[in-house]
Motif scaffolding. Structure first.
Motif, short mmCIF file in Angstrom:
data_model
loop_
_atom_site.label_atom_id
_atom_site.label_comp_id
_atom_site.label_asym_id
_atom_site.label_seq_id
_atom_site.Cartn_x
_atom_site.Cartn_y
_atom_site.Cartn_z
N ARG A 1 -13.43 -0.69 0.81
CA ARG A 1 -12.15 -0.63 0.11
C ARG A 1 -11.52 -2.02 -0.01
O ARG A 1 -10.91 -2.36 -1.02
CB ARG A 1 -11.21 0.34 0.81
CG ARG A 1 -11.64 1.79 0.66
CD ARG A 1 -10.79 2.71 1.51
NE ARG A 1 -11.24 4.09 1.41
CZ ARG A 1 -10.70 5.02 0.62
NH1 ARG A 1 -9.69 4.70 -0.16
NH2 ARG A 1 -11.16 6.24 0.60
N ILE A 2 -11.64 -2.82 1.05
CA ILE A 2 -11.13 -4.20 1.00
C ILE A 2 -11.82 -4.97 -0.11
O ILE A 2 -11.17 -5.66 -0.92
CB ILE A 2 -11.35 -4.90 2.36
CG1 ILE A 2 -10.38 -4.34 3.41
CG2 ILE A 2 -11.18 -6.41 2.22
CD1 ILE A 2 -10.63 -4.85 4.82
N VAL B 1 -3.88 -5.33 5.69
CA VAL B 1 -4.23 -4.00 6.18
C VAL B 1 -3.08 -3.55 7.07
O VAL B 1 -2.80 -4.18 8.09
CB VAL B 1 -5.55 -4.02 6.97
CG1 VAL B 1 -5.85 -2.63 7.54
CG2 VAL B 1 -6.70 -4.48 6.08
N VAL C 1 -10.58 -3.80 -3.57
CA VAL C 1 -9.25 -4.31 -3.92
C VAL C 1 -9.31 -5.79 -4.25
O VAL C 1 -8.70 -6.25 -5.24
CB VAL C 1 -8.25 -4.05 -2.77
CG1 VAL C 1 -6.93 -4.79 -3.02
CG2 VAL C 1 -7.98 -2.57 -2.60
N ILE D 1 -3.58 -2.40 1.85
CA ILE D 1 -4.29 -1.16 2.16
C ILE D 1 -3.59 -0.53 3.35
O ILE D 1 -3.48 -1.15 4.41
CB ILE D 1 -5.77 -1.40 2.46
CG1 ILE D 1 -6.49 -1.95 1.24
CG2 ILE D 1 -6.44 -0.10 2.94
CD1 ILE D 1 -7.96 -2.25 1.46
N LEU E 1 -13.59 1.01 5.31
CA LEU E 1 -12.48 0.08 5.09
C LEU E 1 -12.99 -1.20 4.46
O LEU E 1 -12.36 -1.75 3.54
CB LEU E 1 -11.77 -0.22 6.41
CG LEU E 1 -10.63 -1.25 6.32
CD1 LEU E 1 -9.54 -0.77 5.37
CD2 LEU E 1 -10.04 -1.51 7.70
N ASP F 1 -2.07 -0.66 -2.66
CA ASP F 1 -3.21 -0.59 -3.57
C ASP F 1 -4.22 0.49 -3.17
O ASP F 1 -4.98 0.96 -4.00
CB ASP F 1 -3.91 -1.95 -3.62
CG ASP F 1 -3.04 -3.01 -4.25
OD1 ASP F 1 -3.26 -3.32 -5.43
OD2 ASP F 1 -2.12 -3.51 -3.59
N ASP F 2 -4.22 0.87 -1.90
CA ASP F 2 -5.15 1.89 -1.43
C ASP F 2 -4.69 2.35 -0.06
O ASP F 2 -3.76 1.78 0.53
CB ASP F 2 -6.57 1.33 -1.36
CG ASP F 2 -7.65 2.41 -1.46
OD1 ASP F 2 -7.30 3.60 -1.35
OD2 ASP F 2 -8.82 2.06 -1.63
N TYR F 3 -5.32 3.40 0.46
CA TYR F 3 -5.01 3.88 1.81
C TYR F 3 -6.25 4.47 2.44
O TYR F 3 -7.22 4.84 1.76
CB TYR F 3 -3.88 4.92 1.78
CG TYR F 3 -4.26 6.22 1.12
CD1 TYR F 3 -4.90 7.23 1.83
CD2 TYR F 3 -3.98 6.44 -0.23
CE1 TYR F 3 -5.27 8.41 1.22
CE2 TYR F 3 -4.33 7.62 -0.85
CZ TYR F 3 -4.98 8.61 -0.11
OH TYR F 3 -5.34 9.78 -0.72
#
Length: 239
Positions: A115-116, A54, A119, A80, A112, A100-102
Motif C-alpha cells: 500500500r505504501i 503511517v 500511494v 495511510i 502495508l 489516502d488509504d487505510y
C-alpha cells in the motif's frame, strides 16, 4: 524522491508496533522516523520533509483523525491510516479528512508495504501547470495565481494546492465529463488507481467552498458511472 528511498513517518503509541515496522521498512530501503503521539508527529513534520505518514487512529491525547485533519490542512504528505476498529466509521471519516488509504490491525507488513508503494507511485513527480489568470463562473471568480476564489458578495476562500489544481482543470474543461482517472492524471500527473479516493475527497472539500448546498451541487455534478462534470460557463474575469 524515488519510492525506494522515501522518507516515512510512523506515528503509533505502541512501541511493539512502530519499532518493528520501522526496522522492516528500513530493510526495504526506506528512511524512517518514529513518533509516539501527535505532539511528536507535529514536531517531526515541522522539522523535516516526509514523503508519507503511517498514522494510527487510536492514540491517547490527540487522536489520529485530528492529526490527519491537521496534516491535510497544511498540505502535508500522503497518509495511510492504521485502525483496530471493526466499525467502518473511523475509516470513512479518515478518508473524508484526506487520508489516502487505510489498513486494519493486525496487518501483514507486506500488505502495508504494498500500500505504501502504491500511494507513493501516485505522488506527482512534478507540479501540474496552473494557468495564472482569473476566471469567472457563476457568482465566483477563481484567481489561480492567488489560490483563491471570491464571491460577488465579498466572500473569499483560500484554496489548497490540490483544490486549486482541481478547480483549474474543471475551468479548462467546462461541461465535460471527466473520469476519476482523468482527473488524477490532469491534477497530479500520476498513474491513477481504480479505487483511489483522492479525487472524491478533493471534490467534497471543493464543493463545501463553492456550492450553496454541497449535498445538492450545481457546479460540480456527479455523473454516475462516468465521473464528474463542471456545469457552468467560464469567462475571463475583467481586471
Amino acid at each position: 524522491m524515488t519510492i525506494t528511498n522515501a522518507h516515512i513517518l510512523i506515528v503509533d503509541d505502541a512501541r511493539e508496533i512502530r519499532e518493528p515496522l520501522s526496522q522492516y521498512l528500513r530493510k526495504q530501503g526506506f528512511r524512517t522516523e518514529m513518533a509516539a503521539d501527535a505532539a511528536q508527529a507535529r514536531e517531526a513534520l515541522g522539522n523535516g520533509k516526509f514523503d508519507l505518514v503511517v498514522l494510527d487512529i487510536m492514540m491517547p491525547g490527540e487522536d489520529g483523525l485530528s492529526l490527519c485533519r491537521w496534516i491535510n490542512s497544511e498540505n502535508g504528505p500522503p497518509i495511510i491510516l492504521l485502525t483496530a476498529m471493526a466499525d467502518e466509521t473511523d475509516r470513512i471519516v479518515g478518508l473524508e479528512l484526506g487520508a489516502d488509504d487505510y489498513l486494519v490491525k493486525p496487518f501483514n507488513p507486506r500488505e502495508l508495504l504494498a500500500r505504501i508503494r502504491a500511494v507513493l507511485r501516485r505522488v506527482p513527480s512534478a507540479p501540474a501547470t496552473v494557468v495564472l489568470s482569473a476566471r469567472r463562473f457563476g457568482d465566483w471568480v477563481h484567481d489561480a495565481s492567488q489560490s483563491a476564489i471570491s464571491h460577488h458578495d465579498g466572500t473569499r476562500h483560500e484554496l489548497t494546492t490540490a483544490e486549486n489544481r482541481l478547480l483549474t482543470v474543471f475551468l479548462d474543461r467546462p461541461n465535460t465529463v471527466l473520469s476519476r482517472d482523468q482527473l488524477l492524471d490532469l491534477t497530479a500527473g500520476r498513474e491513477a488507481k481504480a479505487y483511489d479516493r483522492a479525487i472524491d475527497n478533493q471534490i467534497s472539500r471543493l464543493r463545501r467552498k463553492i456550492e450553496t448546498d454541497p449535498k445538492k451541487p450545481t457546479y460540480i455534478l456527479t455523473e454516475w458511472g462516468g465521473g464528474y462534470r463542471f456545469a457552468a460557463d467560464v469567462q475571463e474575469a475583467l481586471a
